[in-house]
Design a protein around this motif. Structure first.
Motif, PDB file in Angstrom:
ATOM      1  N   THR A  75       0.830  -1.206   0.000  1.00  0.00           N
ATOM      2  CA  THR A  75       0.000   0.000   0.000  1.00  0.00           C
ATOM      3  C   THR A  75       0.863   1.254   0.000  1.00  0.00           C
ATOM      4  OG1 THR A  75      -1.618  -1.221   1.301  1.00  0.00           O
ATOM      5  CG2 THR A  75      -1.867   1.161   1.215  1.00  0.00           C
ATOM      6  N   THR A  85       2.427   1.998  -3.265  1.00  0.00           N
ATOM      7  CA  THR A  85       1.455   2.536  -4.215  1.00  0.00           C
ATOM      8  C   THR A  85       1.141   3.990  -3.919  1.00  0.00           C
ATOM      9  OG1 THR A  85       0.518   0.323  -4.408  1.00  0.00           O
ATOM     10  CG2 THR A  85      -0.818   2.140  -5.222  1.00  0.00           C
ATOM     11  N   LEU A  86       1.024   4.328  -2.641  1.00  0.00           N
ATOM     12  CA  LEU A  86       0.790   5.730  -2.277  1.00  0.00           C
ATOM     13  C   LEU A  86       1.947   6.613  -2.726  1.00  0.00           C
ATOM     14  CD1 LEU A  86      -0.711   5.298   1.306  1.00  0.00           C
ATOM     15  CD2 LEU A  86      -1.901   6.141  -0.715  1.00  0.00           C
ATOM     16  N   GLY A  88       3.904   5.957  -5.237  1.00  0.00           N
ATOM     17  CA  GLY A  88       3.738   6.078  -6.688  1.00  0.00           C
ATOM     18  C   GLY A  88       2.750   7.165  -7.057  1.00  0.00           C
ATOM     19  N   LEU A  89       1.642   7.224  -6.319  1.00  0.00           N
ATOM     20  CA  LEU A  89       0.623   8.251  -6.591  1.00  0.00           C
ATOM     21  C   LEU A  89       1.164   9.668  -6.409  1.00  0.00           C
ATOM     22  CD1 LEU A  89      -2.578   6.727  -4.937  1.00  0.00           C
ATOM     23  CD2 LEU A  89      -2.289   7.247  -7.352  1.00  0.00           C
ATOM     24  N   TRP A  98      -5.105  -6.110   2.872  1.00  0.00           N
ATOM     25  CA  TRP A  98      -4.637  -5.929   1.504  1.00  0.00           C
ATOM     26  C   TRP A  98      -5.784  -6.074   0.503  1.00  0.00           C
ATOM     27  CZ3 TRP A  98      -2.004  -3.441  -1.631  1.00  0.00           C
ATOM     28  CH2 TRP A  98      -1.733  -3.881  -2.923  1.00  0.00           C
ATOM     29  N   THR A 158      -7.787  -2.942   0.479  1.00  0.00           N
ATOM     30  CA  THR A 158      -7.006  -1.894  -0.184  1.00  0.00           C
ATOM     31  C   THR A 158      -6.961  -2.126  -1.685  1.00  0.00           C
ATOM     32  OG1 THR A 158      -5.632  -1.806   1.778  1.00  0.00           O
ATOM     33  CG2 THR A 158      -4.770  -0.752  -0.194  1.00  0.00           C
ATOM     34  N   LEU A 203      -8.166   0.271  -4.739  1.00  0.00           N
ATOM     35  CA  LEU A 203      -7.283   0.729  -5.818  1.00  0.00           C
ATOM     36  C   LEU A 203      -7.875   0.392  -7.182  1.00  0.00           C
ATOM     37  CD1 LEU A 203      -3.787  -0.258  -4.357  1.00  0.00           C
ATOM     38  CD2 LEU A 203      -4.647   2.054  -4.742  1.00  0.00           C
ATOM     39  N   GLY A 237      -2.485   8.253 -14.417  1.00  0.00           N
ATOM     40  CA  GLY A 237      -1.741   7.950 -13.199  1.00  0.00           C
ATOM     41  C   GLY A 237      -2.537   7.060 -12.256  1.00  0.00           C
ATOM     42  N   LEU A 238      -3.830   7.358 -12.123  1.00  0.00           N
ATOM     43  CA  LEU A 238      -4.663   6.514 -11.258  1.00  0.00           C
ATOM     44  C   LEU A 238      -4.808   5.123 -11.864  1.00  0.00           C
ATOM     45  CD1 LEU A 238      -7.359   9.143 -10.258  1.00  0.00           C
ATOM     46  CD2 LEU A 238      -5.542   8.214  -8.811  1.00  0.00           C
ATOM     47  N   MET A 254      -1.357   3.299 -11.032  1.00  0.00           N
ATOM     48  CA  MET A 254      -1.174   2.925  -9.630  1.00  0.00           C
ATOM     49  C   MET A 254      -2.260   1.946  -9.171  1.00  0.00           C
ATOM     50  SD  MET A 254       1.615   4.138  -8.990  1.00  0.00           S
ATOM     51  CE  MET A 254       2.465   4.902 -10.376  1.00  0.00           C
ATOM     52  N   SER A 258      -1.568  -1.749  -9.442  1.00  0.00           N
ATOM     53  CA  SER A 258      -0.918  -2.469  -8.340  1.00  0.00           C
ATOM     54  C   SER A 258      -1.954  -3.211  -7.509  1.00  0.00           C
ATOM     55  CB  SER A 258      -0.163  -1.483  -7.434  1.00  0.00           C
ATOM     56  OG  SER A 258       0.966  -0.972  -8.090  1.00  0.00           O
ATOM     57  N   ASN A 283       5.058  -2.599 -12.408  1.00  0.00           N
ATOM     58  CA  ASN A 283       5.706  -1.293 -12.533  1.00  0.00           C
ATOM     59  C   ASN A 283       6.869  -1.329 -13.514  1.00  0.00           C
ATOM     60  OD1 ASN A 283       4.437   0.743 -10.680  1.00  0.00           O
ATOM     61  ND2 ASN A 283       4.635  -0.978  -9.294  1.00  0.00           N
ATOM     62  N   THR A 294      -4.112   2.756   6.115  1.00  0.00           N
ATOM     63  CA  THR A 294      -4.655   2.884   4.762  1.00  0.00           C
ATOM     64  C   THR A 294      -5.995   3.605   4.781  1.00  0.00           C
ATOM     65  OG1 THR A 294      -3.619   0.771   4.248  1.00  0.00           O
ATOM     66  CG2 THR A 294      -5.275   1.577   2.705  1.00  0.00           C
ATOM     67  N   THR A 297      -5.729   7.236   5.307  1.00  0.00           N
ATOM     68  CA  THR A 297      -5.246   7.927   4.112  1.00  0.00           C
ATOM     69  C   THR A 297      -6.360   8.063   3.081  1.00  0.00           C
ATOM     70  OG1 THR A 297      -3.051   7.028   4.541  1.00  0.00           O
ATOM     71  CG2 THR A 297      -3.450   7.927   2.348  1.00  0.00           C
TER      72      THR A 297
END
Lengths: 432, 432, 432
Positions: free
Chosen positions: A28, A31-32, A34-35, B25, B28, B32, B210-211, B214, B217, B239, C28, C31
């Protein structure tokens, strides 16, 4: 038919050393981070510059993200961290390899991004940054990390006990200084661009700024490579410092200039984030408020007041004021960490026993932080200068004059917006 | 008063089978993946098209995200995975239900998004896509998954040993082919739109891109439904492939056309992501560089060179070049997986023992991948054609001519921007 | 040299009470909640208003995010939760402190954001919102949480058994009511602004809306402070309700007005999210579809039909229709929770034994939910009125007339876009 069990039947147990909570957080956090670059800084830089440089700024940040990531895998990782050539799968290396890659690559990446900020428009595009700054990353990774060390490495400063919790010195001080040095050698923007350089899209700038801020939770929270107490403290402090700094900067804007500027608020946010980074996981939350108060005022003063008085500072054309938002905020954060590093938190994450800031009786820590700052400043002025002078032999550092005049369309054959008429680009003869 | 314990007193232990790291995960990763569609693809497609279709493109991606999600819950989940009607709470089903829903729904969703790309503007709006493409999802889910199989299902290709790590074949090859087929039946855009179709907002396109990157992932990292070694490897490879592909595509642009295009960079990024998807968790990182090099060059060649020579390819108006960026990249990735699937990694996640790519001595794997590709191509041409011809009986596939001319305002009563004067929409008579 | 072990050698075991999977998810989720505000709501509000208020709307949401966060740390946390002054590190307090801070601060933050929506333009800027609404937060936190209680607190409604799973009553009903009350006291926008108030940038609005939606997974999924079954159920239900509501709203738009509006779709999405919040983790997924169907139709009816008939509702100038999207959707969600709260899920997370909705035989639960709604409505009308009247003694509530006419440039010295000519702001004399 039990589909949900399809994996569970086959999956071998993960190895002992792999805690799934830590691994979930690492994936996570990476990835954050990367953002923060894509799309964060890509759109932040693209929309804060003058319209004619929007695509170019975006492109620089984007290719750099890709290029640094690949350099890191192919060569720099080894230069910086030692024994292994590639973070391939194998005895427990892969998961960490992944961590190294995405989050650690963030450090040269961010440094590159922030340095670019100083020389946004006049740099010869895109060959010069490809040649120079990617090359610069190699040097950066190969030497800088070795000598300077982060928390993770074997650098001599690290073993001497310098604190750089999440790489704030390496990123912010180094990028500010090397960017400023590069701006000196590349030279200023065109006179018309210096005189009028209005952000083309403040709303999209805020979108980028928001992703930068929230991604920072991954950056500072991800530094311990675990979902532990230090990562939680770091996230808390990161948010406190950013928020305080934003409010202080805005207050100063209102007091001195009579109006709250949203661009100023974002500058304050960035200095607050940069400043807390060297200490995020090792100071208490009341100290994070002190970081934020100083990062919202000292860079503000240097940028808004000192800059206008200093002919030296004005001599270099620092397009996005990176010197103030990164170098000044970075050194401030590193020194404050020498004051406020809390012994119990240091114990949780640092290798040198009995590390503590001056406030807790560790006066020598402040001296160490100061020496490290001077080392980084000297190293970056020197190495950036050498690299740029070498590259200048091969490629002109400066964009040709006609590209400087036209901007994106000359460099990329693209313009940021086609919003007029039946989906046309802006045409002065037609649209006033 | 110990508030912090309020939950801990009451919370029963989670069941044995639920690892909290895995669950963290999964939640998350699902989020994503959600970000890839909303806002990722919503704004990417909306800003890459001509201004007059911006709202329409956004709307199609947005309603599809919602519609597919609900179809999935109400019916398709069962069609695709078997025994259960609804992923309701109960004996350990809920948490997995959540996984199924959000991440698995991503597969029909993405397929729908990408197919739409080929027929962006001429499709009758919004009733045709509501009727046809949502209906198409039902078919897609009901039959496609069963036969083709993913990692999770019981499809015959899956049990035969075809590798489709994270659904890359199902998404990218299927969407490219069915989109292309649909574009054939729906017909081309207006002539003026084909001749001039400039992206209306390159900066916002980058935000979406970009979104998308990312979020990937979460897509590839989420495929094992666990925070284990395979998920970390998959993220690393994703990546690497995207970054390599972006750089190769950009280099080819510079070499052949003299200028680096930021839209080209994004195309390269997308092909790199699509290509690695069928193999992300089962190949080593050096192989991910090979994926990226080929995905940055073969789709580039087919789109930039071959397309201009082929009257067959030009006959179909593929608005966003989805055929090249998804079908070509998808088949490439599936075949490369037949070459580079690494035995140890396959062991960690695949059901068929001794799976390995040709490079590791498993020559038959390449044949299996090729057969699967041909099956998917044939199936999609056939089923898309049948569905569209059936729908054509009820609703015209093509938007009325007057809507085609005006665009958003005719279809939705909305325009993307109101930036002129006192917050007015663009008015040619007034604003040039 | 084993760099990867650098931490592992030094890291002490985390305390017993800290599950790393839970902690990973908390960091997470916090955020994701941050992303809802910055950049989510910052850009959503900035781009949905008329161009001349874009910067101002962004600034209000941004400073509020920072200000509320700091108020929370310095004072409100204590007012709301009792024993501790600051969430400092120490006996197990830090990680939770982090949770409190970022996710819990989201509640006053969101309330503030949503209330602002009603009084977007006429509010005296920025001193009035700084003075009044930050002050309002103090009151909000200090009293509201104490009395109303959330899941976490000691409020009397909480102990009586009122269900407010993730704070939906506190946020949506309270913000809708207090915003509406504030709009009454501050007064309407200028007549020209009321007559023509076109969103300046629909695409960027969608970017914000997407971050709001996906961030909601962190909000509702983060409420149990654990990565357990309830968090997964809550995320599933949140997505189902939002998607259903979006589709229902769009269908009603098509049926009544003939065209699907993308802004309508976003309104439906927001009401779906607001409505499910009080019950997200305690109802089954089929019930989430019921929430979505009602939240897509009842607020639609009240906003599109009832509003036009009611002179009372028209009397207050609710700029962004927050009353309908939040107050109506919020009370609806709270009451539905009184109907559909499922006993087994309630057992997993609620303190009052045998809690269940009317549908499962718990008729008294509906009454409790209704009483809570009336209490919140009364409390907010009263406290908002008192606070605003007190503030009016010190500062005019209303912006000066000349600022109201000019907008951003007068208030902040900034304009959202500089897209014309050589990077100029829009100039009516020059650009038509």
């Amino acid at each position: 038919m039990n589909n949900s069990g399809a994996y569970q039947e086959h999956l071998p147990a993960v190895p002992e050393w792999l805690n799934k909570g830590d691994n979930a957080w690492q994936m996570t956090a990476a990835t954050l981070v990367g953002l923060q670059s894509m799309p964060g800084l890509v759109i932040l830089y693209a929309s804060i510059v003058k319209k004619k440089w929007a695509v170019n700024s975006a492109f620089m940040a984007l290719y750099a993200f890709a290029a640094v990531l690949i350099c890191w895998v192919l060569l720099c990782y080894r230069l910086a961290f030692g024994d292994k050539l590639l973070p391939f799968w194998g005895k427990g290396a892969v998961s960490l390899g992944q961590n190294y890659l995405t989050r650690r690559a963030a450090i040269p990446e961010s440094t590159h991004h922030y340095s670019n900020g100083t020389i946004e428009s006049p740099m010869n595009q895109p060959f010069f940054p490809m040649a120079s700054l990617v090359y610069f990353q190699f040097t950066f990774a190969g030497h800088h990390h070795h000598f300077t060390g982060g928390l993770w490495g074997g650098g001599f400063l690290y073993h001497w006990g310098v604190i750089d919790y999440s790489g704030g010195y390496v990123i912010h001080l180094a990028s500010g200084i090397s960017g400023f040095t590069a701006a000196y050698w590349v030279g200023p923007r065109m006179k018309t661009d210096r005189e009028r350089y209005v952000p083309n899209n403040i709303l999209l700038m805020l979108a980028g700024a928001g992703l930068l801020w929230m991604g920072w939770s991954g950056f500072n929270g991800g530094a311990p490579y675990a979902a532990n107490i230090v990562s939680s403290v770091a996230i808390l402090n990161t948010n406190i410092s950013a928020a305080t700094s934003l409010l202080v900067w805005t207050t100063l804007d209102v007091v001195y200039f009579g109006k709250p500027s949203v661009i100023g608020a974002v500058q304050g946010m960035i200095t607050g984030l940069a400043c807390i980074t060297p200490g995020a996981g090792v100071v208490q939350s009341w100290a994070a408020i002190v970081y934020g108060m100083l990062s919202g005022s000292i860079p503000w003063y240097s940028m808004m007041i000192l800059h206008k008085k200093s002919t030296l500072l004005q001599k270099v054309d620092d397009t996005l004021a990176v010197f103030y938002t990164h170098a000044v905020a970075g050194i401030l954060g590193g020194l404050l960490t020498g004051l406020f590093a809390e012994p119990d938190l240091c114990e949780l994450i640092l290798p040198v026993k009995n590390t503590k800031g001056a406030f807790y009786g560790g006066g020598s820590q402040f001296v160490k932080q100061l020496v490290a700052a001077l080392f980084i400043i000297g190293w970056n002025i020197l190495s950036t200068t050498i690299i740029l002078l070498l590259i200048r032999i091969l490629i002109p550092l400066r964009m040709p004059q006609e590209q400087l005049m036209i901007g994106d369309d000359a460099v990329h054959g693209e313009e940021a917006y086609a919003l007029w008429g039946d989906g046309e680009k802006y045409d002065a003869t037609q649209h006033g």
